[in-house]
Design a protein around this motif. Structure first.
Motif, PDB file in Angstrom:
ATOM      1  N   GLN A   1     -37.324 -28.149 -35.364  1.00  0.00           N
ATOM      2  CA  GLN A   1     -37.933 -28.750 -34.165  1.00  0.00           C
ATOM      3  C   GLN A   1     -37.009 -29.764 -33.490  1.00  0.00           C
ATOM      4  O   GLN A   1     -37.145 -30.027 -32.300  1.00  0.00           O
ATOM      5  N   THR A   2     -36.090 -30.337 -34.248  1.00  0.00           N
ATOM      6  CA  THR A   2     -35.183 -31.355 -33.690  1.00  0.00           C
ATOM      7  C   THR A   2     -33.951 -30.718 -33.044  1.00  0.00           C
ATOM      8  O   THR A   2     -33.146 -31.422 -32.424  1.00  0.00           O
ATOM      9  N   LEU A   3     -33.795 -29.402 -33.186  1.00  0.00           N
ATOM     10  CA  LEU A   3     -32.588 -28.730 -32.701  1.00  0.00           C
ATOM     11  C   LEU A   3     -32.718 -28.308 -31.240  1.00  0.00           C
ATOM     12  O   LEU A   3     -33.815 -28.101 -30.735  1.00  0.00           O
ATOM     13  N   LYS A   4     -31.564 -28.139 -30.600  1.00  0.00           N
ATOM     14  CA  LYS A   4     -31.541 -27.749 -29.194  1.00  0.00           C
ATOM     15  C   LYS A   4     -32.046 -26.319 -29.023  1.00  0.00           C
ATOM     16  O   LYS A   4     -31.643 -25.422 -29.755  1.00  0.00           O
ATOM     17  N   TYR A   5     -32.924 -26.133 -28.050  1.00  0.00           N
ATOM     18  CA  TYR A   5     -33.538 -24.837 -27.690  1.00  0.00           C
ATOM     19  C   TYR A   5     -34.584 -24.358 -28.691  1.00  0.00           C
ATOM     20  O   TYR A   5     -34.958 -23.188 -28.687  1.00  0.00           O
ATOM     21  N   TYR A   6     -35.075 -25.252 -29.549  1.00  0.00           N
ATOM     22  CA  TYR A   6     -36.193 -24.840 -30.417  1.00  0.00           C
ATOM     23  C   TYR A   6     -37.392 -24.499 -29.531  1.00  0.00           C
ATOM     24  O   TYR A   6     -37.743 -25.249 -28.623  1.00  0.00           O
ATOM     25  N   GLY A   7     -38.018 -23.355 -29.823  1.00  0.00           N
ATOM     26  CA  GLY A   7     -39.210 -22.954 -29.074  1.00  0.00           C
ATOM     27  C   GLY A   7     -38.917 -22.343 -27.714  1.00  0.00           C
ATOM     28  O   GLY A   7     -39.829 -22.065 -26.940  1.00  0.00           O
ATOM     29  N   TYR A   8     -37.633 -22.129 -27.403  1.00  0.00           N
ATOM     30  CA  TYR A   8     -37.267 -21.518 -26.117  1.00  0.00           C
ATOM     31  C   TYR A   8     -37.220 -19.998 -26.253  1.00  0.00           C
ATOM     32  O   TYR A   8     -36.934 -19.469 -27.328  1.00  0.00           O
ATOM     33  N   LEU A   9     -37.468 -19.306 -25.142  1.00  0.00           N
ATOM     34  CA  LEU A   9     -37.240 -17.865 -25.064  1.00  0.00           C
ATOM     35  C   LEU A   9     -35.937 -17.673 -24.300  1.00  0.00           C
ATOM     36  O   LEU A   9     -35.785 -18.215 -23.200  1.00  0.00           O
ATOM     37  N   LYS A  10     -35.014 -16.918 -24.876  1.00  0.00           N
ATOM     38  CA  LYS A  10     -33.728 -16.698 -24.205  1.00  0.00           C
ATOM     39  C   LYS A  10     -33.766 -15.352 -23.492  1.00  0.00           C
ATOM     40  O   LYS A  10     -34.190 -14.347 -24.067  1.00  0.00           O
ATOM     41  N   PHE A  11     -33.308 -15.341 -22.248  1.00  0.00           N
ATOM     42  CA  PHE A  11     -33.335 -14.119 -21.448  1.00  0.00           C
ATOM     43  C   PHE A  11     -31.949 -13.483 -21.377  1.00  0.00           C
ATOM     44  O   PHE A  11     -30.934 -14.132 -21.659  1.00  0.00           O
ATOM     45  N   ASP A  12     -31.933 -12.218 -20.989  1.00  0.00           N
ATOM     46  CA  ASP A  12     -30.659 -11.499 -20.873  1.00  0.00           C
ATOM     47  C   ASP A  12     -29.816 -12.101 -19.746  1.00  0.00           C
ATOM     48  O   ASP A  12     -30.375 -12.612 -18.762  1.00  0.00           O
ATOM     49  N   PRO A  13     -28.478 -12.011 -19.852  1.00  0.00           N
ATOM     50  CA  PRO A  13     -27.630 -12.509 -18.764  1.00  0.00           C
ATOM     51  C   PRO A  13     -28.025 -11.878 -17.432  1.00  0.00           C
ATOM     52  O   PRO A  13     -28.333 -10.677 -17.370  1.00  0.00           O
ATOM     53  N   CYS A  14     -28.061 -12.686 -16.374  1.00  0.00           N
ATOM     54  CA  CYS A  14     -28.464 -12.168 -15.062  1.00  0.00           C
ATOM     55  C   CYS A  14     -27.704 -12.924 -13.979  1.00  0.00           C
ATOM     56  O   CYS A  14     -26.668 -13.536 -14.254  1.00  0.00           O
ATOM     57  N   VAL A  15     -28.196 -12.900 -12.746  1.00  0.00           N
ATOM     58  CA  VAL A  15     -27.470 -13.477 -11.608  1.00  0.00           C
ATOM     59  C   VAL A  15     -28.360 -14.484 -10.890  1.00  0.00           C
ATOM     60  O   VAL A  15     -29.574 -14.282 -10.772  1.00  0.00           O
ATOM     61  N   THR A  16     -27.750 -15.586 -10.406  1.00  0.00           N
ATOM     62  CA  THR A  16     -28.491 -16.590  -9.646  1.00  0.00           C
ATOM     63  C   THR A  16     -27.712 -16.977  -8.390  1.00  0.00           C
ATOM     64  O   THR A  16     -26.503 -16.715  -8.308  1.00  0.00           O
ATOM     65  N   ASP A  17     -28.404 -17.584  -7.423  1.00  0.00           N
ATOM     66  CA  ASP A  17     -27.721 -18.063  -6.226  1.00  0.00           C
ATOM     67  C   ASP A  17     -27.495 -19.575  -6.301  1.00  0.00           C
ATOM     68  O   ASP A  17     -27.211 -20.228  -5.305  1.00  0.00           O
ATOM     69  N   PHE A  18     -27.658 -20.157  -7.506  1.00  0.00           N
ATOM     70  CA  PHE A  18     -27.457 -21.597  -7.671  1.00  0.00           C
ATOM     71  C   PHE A  18     -26.382 -21.861  -8.716  1.00  0.00           C
ATOM     72  O   PHE A  18     -26.428 -21.259  -9.787  1.00  0.00           O
ATOM     73  N   PRO A  19     -25.391 -22.706  -8.491  1.00  0.00           N
ATOM     74  CA  PRO A  19     -25.207 -23.497  -7.272  1.00  0.00           C
ATOM     75  C   PRO A  19     -24.635 -22.715  -6.098  1.00  0.00           C
ATOM     76  O   PRO A  19     -24.630 -23.195  -4.981  1.00  0.00           O
ATOM     77  N   GLU A  20     -24.143 -21.481  -6.348  1.00  0.00           N
ATOM     78  CA  GLU A  20     -23.705 -20.640  -5.227  1.00  0.00           C
ATOM     79  C   GLU A  20     -24.026 -19.189  -5.539  1.00  0.00           C
ATOM     80  O   GLU A  20     -24.300 -18.826  -6.680  1.00  0.00           O
ATOM     81  N   LYS A  21     -24.007 -18.350  -4.504  1.00  0.00           N
ATOM     82  CA  LYS A  21     -24.431 -16.953  -4.659  1.00  0.00           C
ATOM     83  C   LYS A  21     -23.583 -16.199  -5.667  1.00  0.00           C
ATOM     84  O   LYS A  21     -22.380 -16.411  -5.768  1.00  0.00           O
ATOM     85  N   GLY A  22     -24.248 -15.292  -6.409  1.00  0.00           N
ATOM     86  CA  GLY A  22     -23.518 -14.390  -7.293  1.00  0.00           C
ATOM     87  C   GLY A  22     -23.061 -14.991  -8.602  1.00  0.00           C
ATOM     88  O   GLY A  22     -22.226 -14.411  -9.295  1.00  0.00           O
TER      89      GLY A  22
ATOM     90  N   LEU B   1     -36.377 -30.036  -0.641  1.00  0.00           N
ATOM     91  CA  LEU B   1     -36.806 -28.880  -1.436  1.00  0.00           C
ATOM     92  C   LEU B   1     -35.805 -27.758  -1.207  1.00  0.00           C
ATOM     93  O   LEU B   1     -35.370 -27.531  -0.082  1.00  0.00           O
ATOM     94  N   GLN B   2     -35.430 -27.066  -2.274  1.00  0.00           N
ATOM     95  CA  GLN B   2     -34.468 -25.972  -2.131  1.00  0.00           C
ATOM     96  C   GLN B   2     -34.928 -24.763  -2.929  1.00  0.00           C
ATOM     97  O   GLN B   2     -35.442 -24.905  -4.045  1.00  0.00           O
ATOM     98  N   TRP B   3     -34.723 -23.578  -2.362  1.00  0.00           N
ATOM     99  CA  TRP B   3     -35.055 -22.343  -3.079  1.00  0.00           C
ATOM    100  C   TRP B   3     -33.932 -21.976  -4.039  1.00  0.00           C
ATOM    101  O   TRP B   3     -32.756 -22.044  -3.688  1.00  0.00           O
ATOM    102  N   VAL B   4     -34.313 -21.588  -5.250  1.00  0.00           N
ATOM    103  CA  VAL B   4     -33.372 -21.078  -6.247  1.00  0.00           C
ATOM    104  C   VAL B   4     -33.867 -19.690  -6.648  1.00  0.00           C
ATOM    105  O   VAL B   4     -35.046 -19.516  -6.957  1.00  0.00           O
ATOM    106  N   THR B   5     -32.969 -18.710  -6.628  1.00  0.00           N
ATOM    107  CA  THR B   5     -33.371 -17.322  -6.920  1.00  0.00           C
ATOM    108  C   THR B   5     -32.651 -16.805  -8.163  1.00  0.00           C
ATOM    109  O   THR B   5     -31.451 -17.029  -8.335  1.00  0.00           O
ATOM    110  N   ILE B   6     -33.421 -16.131  -9.023  1.00  0.00           N
ATOM    111  CA  ILE B   6     -32.859 -15.460 -10.204  1.00  0.00           C
ATOM    112  C   ILE B   6     -33.121 -13.972 -10.027  1.00  0.00           C
ATOM    113  O   ILE B   6     -34.262 -13.567  -9.823  1.00  0.00           O
ATOM    114  N   THR B   7     -32.069 -13.160 -10.069  1.00  0.00           N
ATOM    115  CA  THR B   7     -32.232 -11.706  -9.972  1.00  0.00           C
ATOM    116  C   THR B   7     -32.102 -11.131 -11.376  1.00  0.00           C
ATOM    117  O   THR B   7     -31.036 -11.193 -11.989  1.00  0.00           O
ATOM    118  N   SER B   8     -33.227 -10.633 -11.898  1.00  0.00           N
ATOM    119  CA  SER B   8     -33.246 -10.179 -13.288  1.00  0.00           C
ATOM    120  C   SER B   8     -34.372  -9.170 -13.493  1.00  0.00           C
ATOM    121  O   SER B   8     -35.461  -9.343 -12.955  1.00  0.00           O
TER     122      SER B   8
END
Length: 450
Positions: A243-264, A337-344
């Motif tokens: 419980q004290t470790l980093k990312y405990y209880g997280y779900l990890k997703f497959d590598p994908c693409v985002t437009d933040f901080p820049e496209k692609g 406010l800014q839009w952030v997009t994840i393509t996955s």
């Protein structure tokens, strides 16, 4: 017939007359002022343009019903979709053995009916494992894709509108499995689960598995301590350290693409601790890490475009022609406010994670407990608790639409933000309000808190 897709995969085919029947049933139960308007009947044969217009109207209607907490959670709506799923996939009602995977790789075989819904199957698995009734609410069934190299990709949490046996067998691919996993985010709930032997074993197996997969980060010294606890079979102490470790209880997703901080930008997204964590590879090959807090997301939406041609029902999710995107509007600073997009291909699973984090936050805020968050059977029908009535459900139903318009920005200033959710906002800037989830846990706060 109209195709209804979940994650870009055919869920069912329904005729206009069937949807009209559903609409009339919902009106009878909930009143005309609650149920959205339904596309009108036409006397003459529809032109191709009218057919497309009706399809778009029906898509909007189904999404509006699904996103309404009362209608989307109703037994009328969900049983309609379950029945349509079974009829479309032509799977008769009969007794079958379904294999459900545990985190340690063990298979649990349960005898169920092909027509058993998600909650029935979850209860059957819990019963087989001797998991007490009051702990069933802490776990969920997930559809996953298990590749030959042992990697596991989460497709989605199984929903109340589907039949797990039909959902997994209609994919015609042995890589798709159903797994039992904890379904809450706040690690303080671990205490409830660890009170019982079976709950402790399930949580321990999941924690070991997440460490082995590299989902939870461990340094050499922590690894040595964990190994020592494992050898002593000190399961509670093992979990307490984890419980004290980093990312405990997280779900990890497959590598994908985002437009933040820049496209692609390539990104690995993890969901947990009321945030989406980004590990972004910039075009300069530099890796940057940062987190988006759920409480700073004003709203989000999932969009999908799948080919207009009717592909085989067995086509698998994640194929390149199915494009799924999750976009959220984030409070970057006091008035920006800014839009952030994840393509996955996992965009819907990401949306479900966000929604369940919001649900959990709202229940905690109202002084409720996780046990009260879940639906309970009342006279044979499923009921959501009052605490969930306030929260919108994620839009899971999506018809093919290759020409879907891009996500529009709902507001440019925080003054037009409605803290109760987008549908309550009177801002003239708001467009397509029904397609968005307003976030009830959103907090409009000052720069010093960001």
């Amino acid at each position: 017939a109209y195709n209804i897709h979940v994650n870009g995969v055919l869920h069912c085919r329904v005729r206009y007359s069937q949807l009209l029947g559903l609409h009339e049933q919902l009106r009878k139960e909930y009143g005309a002022n609650v149920v959205p308007a339904f596309p009108p009947k036409k006397i003459f044969t529809l032109t191709p343009a009218e057919v497309e217009q009706r399809r778009e109207q029906l898509e909007k209607y189904m999404q509006a019903v699904r996103q309404d907490p009362m209608l989307g959670g109703s037994e009328t709506f969900n049983s309609f979709l379950r029945k349509a799923q079974q009829e479309t996939q032509q799977i008769p009602t009969e007794e079958v053995v379904l294999e459900v995977l545990l985190s340690n790789g063990q298979n649990v075989k349960v005898t169920i009916l092909t027509s058993d819904q998600t909650e029935d199957v979850l209860e059957a698995v819990a019963s087989k494992l001797d998991l007490p009734d009051d702990l069933v609410a802490y776990f969920s069934l997930f559809l996953v894709r298990e590749t030959k190299d042992g990697a596991m990709s989460f497709v989605r949490k199984l929903q109340e509108f589907e039949l797990p046996y039909v959902s997994v067998t209609s994919l015609h691919n042995p890589e798709f499995r159903i797994i039992l996993r904890k379904s809450y985010w706040d690690s303080s709930y671990d205490d409830d689960v660890m009170e019982h032997r079976v709950g402790l074993n399930l949580l321990y197996a999941q924690t070991v598995s997440d460490i082995e997969r590299g989902w939870i980060l461990v340094n050499k010294e922590q690894h040595r301590q964990l190994k020592s606890l494992q050898e002593k079979v000190s399961k509670k102490e093992f979990i307490r350290l984890a419980q004290t470790l980093k990312y405990y209880g997280y779900l990890k997703f497959d590598p994908c693409v985002t437009d933040f901080p820049e496209k692609g930008c390539h990104v690995v997204v993890s969901a947990g601790n009321n945030e989406l964590n980004f590990q972004v590879r910039l075009p300069s090959e530099q890796i940057k890490e940062g987190s988006f807090k759920v409480t700073r997301m004003r709203c989000w939406r999932v969009t999908s475009s799948v080919p207009m041609s009717n592909g085989p029902s067995g086509s698998s999710p994640g194929k390149s022609e199915v494009k799924l995107e999750l976009a959220f509007e984030y409070l970057m600073s006091k008035d920006r406010l800014q839009w952030v997009t994840i393509t996955s291909p996992q965009a819907i699973m990401l949306s479900i994670c966000l929604q369940s984090m919001v649900d959990e936050l709202m229940v905690k805020k109202s002084g409720g407990s996780i046990r009260k968050m879940f639906r309970r059977r009342v006279n044979g029908a499923l009921r959501r608790s009052d605490s969930q009535q306030a929260v919108k459900s994620p839009p899971l139903l999506d018809s093919p639409d290759a020409s879907r318009e891009p996500v529009a920005k709902l507001s440019s200033k925080l003054t037009s933000v409605s803290l109760r959710g987008i549908s309550h906002s009177s801002s003239t800037n708001d467009v397509g309000a029904n397609d968005f989830h307003g976030n009830y846990a959103f907090e409009g706060i000052g720069d010093e808190d960001l």
